[in-house]
Write a protein that holds these residues in place. Structure first.
Motif, PDB file in Angstrom:
ATOM      1  N   MET A   1      97.841  12.244  -6.983  1.00  0.00           N
ATOM      2  CA  MET A   1      96.419  11.692  -7.043  1.00  0.00           C
ATOM      3  C   MET A   1      95.628  12.141  -8.198  1.00  0.00           C
ATOM      4  O   MET A   1      94.403  11.819  -8.516  1.00  0.00           O
ATOM      5  N   GLU A   2      96.284  13.185  -9.043  1.00  0.00           N
ATOM      6  CA  GLU A   2      95.530  13.751 -10.196  1.00  0.00           C
ATOM      7  C   GLU A   2      96.213  13.087 -11.509  1.00  0.00           C
ATOM      8  O   GLU A   2      97.376  13.021 -11.922  1.00  0.00           O
ATOM      9  N   THR A   3      95.470  12.042 -12.141  1.00  0.00           N
ATOM     10  CA  THR A   3      95.833  11.375 -13.140  1.00  0.00           C
ATOM     11  C   THR A   3      96.296  12.040 -14.263  1.00  0.00           C
ATOM     12  O   THR A   3      97.253  11.907 -15.008  1.00  0.00           O
ATOM     13  N   ALA A   4      95.759  13.433 -14.449  1.00  0.00           N
ATOM     14  CA  ALA A   4      96.131  14.316 -15.703  1.00  0.00           C
ATOM     15  C   ALA A   4      97.982  14.793 -15.445  1.00  0.00           C
ATOM     16  O   ALA A   4      98.466  14.987 -16.437  1.00  0.00           O
ATOM     17  N   ASN A   5      98.440  14.746 -14.102  1.00  0.00           N
ATOM     18  CA  ASN A   5      99.685  14.879 -13.769  1.00  0.00           C
ATOM     19  C   ASN A   5     100.670  13.802 -14.041  1.00  0.00           C
ATOM     20  O   ASN A   5     101.850  14.084 -13.972  1.00  0.00           O
ATOM     21  N   HIS A   6     100.243  12.702 -14.394  1.00  0.00           N
ATOM     22  CA  HIS A   6     101.220  11.579 -14.372  1.00  0.00           C
ATOM     23  C   HIS A   6     102.316  11.740 -15.517  1.00  0.00           C
ATOM     24  O   HIS A   6     103.330  11.470 -15.154  1.00  0.00           O
ATOM     25  N   PRO A   7     101.887  11.988 -16.593  1.00  0.00           N
ATOM     26  CA  PRO A   7     102.873  12.261 -17.748  1.00  0.00           C
ATOM     27  C   PRO A   7     103.964  13.169 -17.232  1.00  0.00           C
ATOM     28  O   PRO A   7     105.174  12.800 -17.449  1.00  0.00           O
ATOM     29  N   ALA A   8     103.754  14.293 -16.572  1.00  0.00           N
ATOM     30  CA  ALA A   8     104.794  15.287 -16.323  1.00  0.00           C
ATOM     31  C   ALA A   8     105.638  14.786 -15.078  1.00  0.00           C
ATOM     32  O   ALA A   8     106.753  15.094 -14.909  1.00  0.00           O
ATOM     33  N   LEU A   9     104.835  13.856 -14.259  1.00  0.00           N
ATOM     34  CA  LEU A   9     105.617  13.468 -13.041  1.00  0.00           C
ATOM     35  C   LEU A   9     106.710  12.391 -13.520  1.00  0.00           C
ATOM     36  O   LEU A   9     107.790  12.312 -13.194  1.00  0.00           O
ATOM     37  N   LEU A  10     106.229  11.502 -14.496  1.00  0.00           N
ATOM     38  CA  LEU A  10     107.063  10.460 -15.087  1.00  0.00           C
ATOM     39  C   LEU A  10     108.238  11.157 -15.979  1.00  0.00           C
ATOM     40  O   LEU A  10     109.575  10.884 -15.626  1.00  0.00           O
ATOM     41  N   GLN A  11     108.136  12.402 -16.407  1.00  0.00           N
ATOM     42  CA  GLN A  11     108.944  13.050 -17.191  1.00  0.00           C
ATOM     43  C   GLN A  11     110.016  13.706 -16.369  1.00  0.00           C
ATOM     44  O   GLN A  11     111.403  13.876 -16.760  1.00  0.00           O
ATOM     45  N   ALA A  12     109.487  14.157 -15.131  1.00  0.00           N
ATOM     46  CA  ALA A  12     110.490  14.686 -14.066  1.00  0.00           C
ATOM     47  C   ALA A  12     111.119  13.757 -13.371  1.00  0.00           C
ATOM     48  O   ALA A  12     111.876  14.218 -12.389  1.00  0.00           O
ATOM     49  N   ASP A  13     111.102  12.385 -13.636  1.00  0.00           N
ATOM     50  CA  ASP A  13     111.973  11.381 -12.979  1.00  0.00           C
ATOM     51  C   ASP A  13     111.269  11.100 -11.593  1.00  0.00           C
ATOM     52  O   ASP A  13     112.089  10.903 -10.574  1.00  0.00           O
ATOM     53  N   THR A  14     110.122  11.416 -11.444  1.00  0.00           N
ATOM     54  CA  THR A  14     109.731  11.463  -9.888  1.00  0.00           C
ATOM     55  C   THR A  14     109.516  10.239  -9.443  1.00  0.00           C
ATOM     56  O   THR A  14     109.735   9.948  -8.280  1.00  0.00           O
ATOM     57  N   VAL A  15     109.325   9.120 -10.265  1.00  0.00           N
ATOM     58  CA  VAL A  15     109.422   7.731  -9.695  1.00  0.00           C
ATOM     59  C   VAL A  15     110.871   7.268  -9.170  1.00  0.00           C
ATOM     60  O   VAL A  15     110.789   6.623  -8.087  1.00  0.00           O
ATOM     61  N   GLU A  16     111.579   7.538  -9.884  1.00  0.00           N
ATOM     62  CA  GLU A  16     113.176   7.225  -9.427  1.00  0.00           C
ATOM     63  C   GLU A  16     113.310   8.022  -8.212  1.00  0.00           C
ATOM     64  O   GLU A  16     113.941   7.305  -7.066  1.00  0.00           O
ATOM     65  N   LYS A  17     112.882   9.201  -7.796  1.00  0.00           N
ATOM     66  CA  LYS A  17     113.240   9.697  -6.657  1.00  0.00           C
ATOM     67  C   LYS A  17     112.597   9.270  -5.543  1.00  0.00           C
ATOM     68  O   LYS A  17     112.910   9.098  -4.429  1.00  0.00           O
ATOM     69  N   LEU A  18     111.260   8.889  -5.733  1.00  0.00           N
ATOM     70  CA  LEU A  18     110.290   8.273  -4.626  1.00  0.00           C
ATOM     71  C   LEU A  18     110.972   6.947  -4.465  1.00  0.00           C
ATOM     72  O   LEU A  18     110.915   6.538  -3.181  1.00  0.00           O
ATOM     73  N   VAL A  19     111.360   6.004  -5.312  1.00  0.00           N
ATOM     74  CA  VAL A  19     112.145   4.951  -5.152  1.00  0.00           C
ATOM     75  C   VAL A  19     113.172   4.928  -4.285  1.00  0.00           C
ATOM     76  O   VAL A  19     113.464   4.279  -3.268  1.00  0.00           O
ATOM     77  N   ASN A  20     114.012   5.986  -4.717  1.00  0.00           N
ATOM     78  CA  ASN A  20     115.172   6.020  -3.763  1.00  0.00           C
ATOM     79  C   ASN A  20     114.898   6.445  -2.235  1.00  0.00           C
ATOM     80  O   ASN A  20     115.505   5.868  -1.477  1.00  0.00           O
TER      81      ASN A  20
END
Length: 569
Positions: free
Chosen positions: A274-293
């Motif tokens: 929910m914090e836009t400033a965290n989005h680059p770090a979340l993408l770098q940590a493969d968060t999207v792939e884990k959430l998709v799974n």
């Protein structure tokens, strides 16, 4: 709607204890109902206390058990009922103190209703002193008690201000996993109030909680994740957690097979997203792939909700939407659009819409909405035409009704005017009759008053004449009497002079004396008669004056009546 970020943690059971039902025969002084209530509240430490080798501790345990009560469906304790456990803490007996503290801790986790009773009967200072004990066993259970007391928002300020937080932070840094668990439980509960979060995370508190994620103890890790989720519920902390190294460890637990770890982890990730400033770090940590799974595989509605929320928060950032599509974010959202929970489906559908993707259900919904809109428009046109026809018919009816109403009103008005005229004439006749009656009555009254006045004057004249006659007669009688007396005196005087020559000088003096006495008596009679005459004249004068006053009063009353009659007319 889920209320996120208010997860509370409690300790309800001490590991490795027996059931209370096995010791009914050993507590002869405690009723079966009280033992059943203790078992219902999970107060297993009472077993050791009721079987304690020390008779005083056994007696105190029995007294406490007898103080238990049940209100509706909740087990509670009477006012002052926890004092036996407080007495137990004064004994230098390790097992007795541990049993007392464990009973208090579990009872505090069972019911927040007893929290203030614990503070009243045991005192907060006693609890803090036990948490500072030199014995680590006492420290563990005292910290567990504080953690369960922190469930009560009313006591959280006390815990933070009065050494509780300092003691918890101190023990959380010790090399004892049970102390760390209890302290972290307390941190998680205190962080449900945003006002307390700064005190928790200051002085290295946030780094300490993040370090628990690498402890290797699943229970401590789950508690730390819950605590971080509660901290991240406050928007002001979301960048701080990421900057202090909490983001990657949290994201790593999205791969966990344990729902105990997975639920708080995905909740915390959703808040970080929910914090836009965290989005680059979340993408770098493969968060999207884990959430998709998780979106594809998880059937747990709570996990599905937070996965959809996290992806929706990421999709709100237009600058990373192409990368989200590249990382297959829509594939994780599509299964969630079919979730049984409509809220989850709505969040997932909104996230897909932000990514420019419409689901089949959404397309069908749009077609259905379009058909419904066209049908509504057609129905609206038909309704408008029908309304126009009805309006014309209604206008014609209203015109006819208005004409009939106006005719009826005219007739009613004429009837009302006729009745008003008749009523006015009737009232005028009645008013003339009333005035005639009043005039006749007035004249009759005046005639009666005149006759009464004349009668009074006649009586007054007759009375005056009568009194004058009486006085004249009396005066005549008095004159005749005086004349007779004078004649008698003269006769006596002649007789006296005739006899004087024959009387001696002594006899003459005696007779002279008697004559003076008689003259004196005659003079007194004359004076008395004169006084009576004057008194009679005075009474006659008063009577005449009263008659005059009565006449004046009658005339005034007659004038006042005339004036009132004129005003009433």
């Amino acid at each position: 709607m889920r209320r996120a970020g208010t997860m509370k943690l409690k300790t309800l059971r001490r590991p490795g204890v027996q059931d209370l039902s096995k010791m009914f025969d050993k507590a002869g002084e405690v009723s079966e109902n009280h033992l059943m209530w203790a078992e219902e509240a999970g107060l297993e430490p009472l077993l050791d206390l009721l079987n304690h080798e020390h008779p005083k501790i056994r007696a105190l345990a029995e007294e406490f058990a007898a103080n238990l009560d049940k209100v509706d469906t909740d087990v509670t304790v009477i006012n002052g009922g926890l004092k036996p456990l407080g007495e137990m803490l004064k004994y230098k007996n390790m097992s007795g103190q541990l049993g007392s503290l464990w009973t208090l801790a579990i009872f505090a986790g069972y019911s927040e209703e007893v929290h203030h009773k614990i503070i009243a009967d045991i005192s907060w200072g006693t609890i803090v002193r036990r948490a500072k004990s030199e014995f680590i066993e006492i420290q563990r259970v005292a910290c567990t008690l504080i953690a369960n007391l922190s469930l009560s928002r009313d006591l959280q300020d006390t815990i933070i201000r009065e050494e509780g937080l300092a003691v918890l932070k101190h023990h959380a840094r010790q090399d004892d996993i049970q102390l760390k668990r209890a302290a972290c439980n307390a941190f998680a509960n205190l962080c449900t109030n945003h006002d307390h979060i700064p005190a928790i995370i200051d002085d290295g508190g946030l780094e300490l909680i993040i370090s628990f994620l690498s402890s290797g103890d699943d229970e401590l890790i789950a508690t730390a994740l819950h605590c971080l989720a509660n901290i991240l519920d406050n928007p002001n902390t979301r960048t701080a957690v990421a900057q202090r190294g909490g983001l990657v460890p949290i994201v790593n637990f999205l791969d966990s097979s344990s729902s105990t770890l997975l639920k708080p982890a995905v909740t915390a990730v959703a808040y970080l997203a929910m914090e836009t400033a965290n989005h680059p770090a979340l993408l770098q940590a493969d968060t999207v792939e884990k959430l998709v799974n998780l979106g594809r595989k998880s059937k747990n509605e709570e996990i599905q909700y937070w996965v959809a929320t996290a992806l929706d928060a990421l999709a709100s950032n237009a600058s990373i939407r192409p990368e989200l599509k590249q990382r297959q974010a829509p594939e994780g959202l599509k299964p969630l659009t079919k979730a049984r929970d409509p809220e989850i489906a709505a969040i997932a559908t909104a996230a897909l819409a932000k990514l420019g993707i419409k689901t089949r259900s959404e397309l069908e919904r749009e077609a259905r909405e379009r058909a419904e809109r066209e049908a509504a428009e057609r129905a609206a046109r038909e309704a408008a035409e029908r309304a126009e026809r009805e309006a014309l018919e209604r206008a014609a009816r209203e015109a006819a009704e208005r004409a009939a109403r106006e005719e009826a009103e005219r007739r009613a008005r004429e009837d009302a005017e006729r009745r008003a005229r008749e009523e006015a004439e009737r009232r005028a006749r009645e008013e003339a009759e009333r005035r005639a009656r009043e005039e006749a009555e007035r004249r009759a009254r005046e005639e009666a008053e005149r006759r009464a006045r004349e009668e009074a004057e006649r009586r007054a004249r007759e009375e005056a004449e009568r009194r004058a006659r009486e006085q004249a007669e009396r005066l005549a009688r008095e004159r005749e009497q005086a004349e007779r007396e004078r004649q008698e005196r003269e006769a006596l005087e002649a007789s006296r002079r005739a006899a004087e020559s024959e009387l001696s000088e002594a006899e003459q003096r005696k007779r002279a004396l008697q004559e003076r006495q008689r003259q004196r008596a005659l003079e007194q009679d004359r004076q008395k008669a004169e006084r009576e005459r004057l008194e009679e004249e005075r009474r006659q004068h008063l009577y005449q004056r009263n008659l005059e006053q009565e006449r004046i009063m009658l005339e005034r009353e007659a004038r006042e009546r005339e004036e009132r009659n004129r005003r009433n007319a």
